[in-house]
Design an enzyme around this catalytic site. Structure first.
Site, PDB file in Angstrom:
ATOM      1  N   GLU A  58       0.847  -1.312   0.125  1.00  0.00           N
ATOM      2  CA  GLU A  58       0.093   0.051  -0.104  1.00  0.00           C
ATOM      3  C   GLU A  58       0.963   1.295  -0.101  1.00  0.00           C
ATOM      4  O   GLU A  58       1.948   1.280   0.567  1.00  0.00           O
ATOM      5  CB  GLU A  58      -0.777  -0.146   1.265  1.00  0.00           C
ATOM      6  CG  GLU A  58      -1.676   1.169   1.596  1.00  0.00           C
ATOM      7  CD  GLU A  58      -2.929   1.178   0.728  1.00  0.00           C
ATOM      8  OE1 GLU A  58      -2.924   1.524  -0.483  1.00  0.00           O
ATOM      9  OE2 GLU A  58      -4.095   1.228   1.258  1.00  0.00           O
ATOM     10  N   ASP A  59       0.255   2.482  -0.705  1.00  0.00           N
ATOM     11  CA  ASP A  59       1.178   3.559  -0.647  1.00  0.00           C
ATOM     12  C   ASP A  59       1.076   4.070   0.773  1.00  0.00           C
ATOM     13  O   ASP A  59       2.314   4.512   1.311  1.00  0.00           O
ATOM     14  CB  ASP A  59       0.945   4.549  -1.768  1.00  0.00           C
ATOM     15  CG  ASP A  59      -0.600   4.903  -1.605  1.00  0.00           C
ATOM     16  OD1 ASP A  59      -1.385   4.165  -1.032  1.00  0.00           O
ATOM     17  OD2 ASP A  59      -1.118   5.618  -2.476  1.00  0.00           O
ATOM     18  N   ASP A  99      -3.778   5.293   6.428  1.00  0.00           N
ATOM     19  CA  ASP A  99      -4.292   6.171   7.354  1.00  0.00           C
ATOM     20  C   ASP A  99      -5.120   6.023   8.441  1.00  0.00           C
ATOM     21  O   ASP A  99      -4.788   5.454   9.281  1.00  0.00           O
ATOM     22  CB  ASP A  99      -5.057   7.210   6.081  1.00  0.00           C
ATOM     23  CG  ASP A  99      -5.607   8.582   6.538  1.00  0.00           C
ATOM     24  OD1 ASP A  99      -5.120   8.882   7.887  1.00  0.00           O
ATOM     25  OD2 ASP A  99      -6.661   9.194   5.841  1.00  0.00           O
TER      26      ASP A  99
HETATM   27  P1  5GP Z   1      -7.266   4.206   4.771  1.00  0.00           P
HETATM   28  O1  5GP Z   1      -8.294   3.387   4.435  1.00  0.00           O
HETATM   29  O2  5GP Z   1      -6.240   3.692   5.517  1.00  0.00           O
HETATM   30  O3  5GP Z   1      -8.015   5.513   5.532  1.00  0.00           O
HETATM   31  O4  5GP Z   1      -6.855   5.177   3.755  1.00  0.00           O
HETATM   32  C1  5GP Z   1      -5.892   4.813   2.712  1.00  0.00           C
HETATM   33  C2  5GP Z   1      -5.967   5.526   1.544  1.00  0.00           C
HETATM   34  O5  5GP Z   1      -6.351   6.930   1.622  1.00  0.00           O
HETATM   35  C3  5GP Z   1      -4.756   5.356   0.797  1.00  0.00           C
HETATM   36  O6  5GP Z   1      -4.353   4.277  -0.118  1.00  0.00           O
HETATM   37  C4  5GP Z   1      -4.902   6.702   0.006  1.00  0.00           C
HETATM   38  O7  5GP Z   1      -5.560   6.539  -1.164  1.00  0.00           O
HETATM   39  C5  5GP Z   1      -5.601   7.678   0.598  1.00  0.00           C
HETATM   40  N1  5GP Z   1      -4.760   8.550   1.376  1.00  0.00           N
HETATM   41  C6  5GP Z   1      -4.798   8.519   3.155  1.00  0.00           C
HETATM   42  N2  5GP Z   1      -4.056   9.561   3.286  1.00  0.00           N
HETATM   43  C7  5GP Z   1      -3.586  10.252   2.035  1.00  0.00           C
HETATM   44  C8  5GP Z   1      -2.627  11.410   1.757  1.00  0.00           C
HETATM   45  O8  5GP Z   1      -1.924  12.053   2.702  1.00  0.00           O
HETATM   46  N3  5GP Z   1      -2.364  11.540   0.463  1.00  0.00           N
HETATM   47  C9  5GP Z   1      -3.172  10.843  -0.397  1.00  0.00           C
HETATM   48  N4  5GP Z   1      -2.946  11.076  -1.815  1.00  0.00           N
HETATM   49  N5  5GP Z   1      -3.892   9.790  -0.464  1.00  0.00           N
HETATM   50  C10 5GP Z   1      -4.052   9.580   1.061  1.00  0.00           C
END
Ligand code: 5GP
Length: 198
Positions: free
Chosen positions: A93-94, A97
């Site tokens: 995963e990049d 969050d």
């Molecule tokens: P989670 O499910 O962990 O909340 O979110 C993960 C996804 O949210 C990441 O794969 C990405 O697509 C998006 N995301 C969360 N934070 C960022 C950020 O700082 N920048 C970008 N470009 N995408 C984010």
């Protein structure tokens, strides 16, 4: 006026850390033959560089997700082509969050019969976590600024930026999605991708 953009991880730092992660994962894998699964589209630059340091017996595949609702529910929009049952999976995963994406996918893959699922994220926003999910390997721990570049986008743009930038004031991008491109390459009216990627 203060600069709304700041480069937070430069190219050299990224390259060093990604190589370290590859070496660490390879050591831990021993003689396991993993399927390295990238989550489209943000993981692509990271996976490309990480995979160079992973064992040659690794297989690579991708899946894409559809997100819906405010609680981060996901479903699979494009599945892997390699059957994953009984396989050791390294989920790439990049950025993590809230942890919802990784947690949902990890459970989904285990429910489908994966032998083990390990997770690697280039960037971890640890303080924003709302679900407890193991991030087995994390490249960098960051705060809660919105990040761009090296896979991370704003409205689909900037994934091909070589380094990682933070947007300190999102209203600037909301007004002009190309504001960061103009900030980095002020000499280009329409910055060429060629100048941003090798
Ligand atoms: P989670 O499910 O962990 O909340 O979110 C993960 C996804 O949210 C990441 O794969 C990405 O697509 C998006 N995301 C969360 N934070 C960022 C950020 O700082 N920048 C970008 N470009 N995408 C984010």
């Amino acid at each position: 006026m203060t600069d709304p953009f700041v480069e937070v991880i430069d190219e050299a730092t990224l390259a060093d850390r990604v190589a370290q992660l590859g070496a660490e994962i390879t050591k831990d894998l021993g003689d396991i033959e993993p399927v390295v699964v990238g989550i489209l589209r943000g993981s692509v630059p990271f996976l490309r560089d990480l995979a160079k340091g992973l064992p040659l017996r690794s297989e690579i595949d991708f899946l894409a997700l559809t997100r819906f609702g405010y609680d981060g529910k996901v479903s699979i929009a494009m599945d892997t082509s390699i059957p994953l049952d009984g396989r050791f999976i390294l989920l790439v995963e990049d950025i993590v969050d809230t942890g919802l994406t990784l947690s949902t996918l990890r459970k989904m893959l285990l429910a489908r019969g994966a032998l083990e699922v390990k997770t690697v994220a280039l960037v971890d926003k640890v303080k924003r976590r709302i679900v407890d999910v193991p991030v087995d390997y994390a490249g960098f721990e960051v705060g809660d600024e919105y990040l761009l570049g090296y896979g991370m986008d704003w409205q689909g743009k900037y994934r091909n930026l070589r380094s990682i930038w933070a947007a300190l004031d999102l209203s600037v991008l909301q007004k002009d999605p190309l504001a960061l491109a103009h900030r980095i390459f002020p000499e280009h009216a329409v910055p060429a991708g060629r100048s941003a990627v090798r």
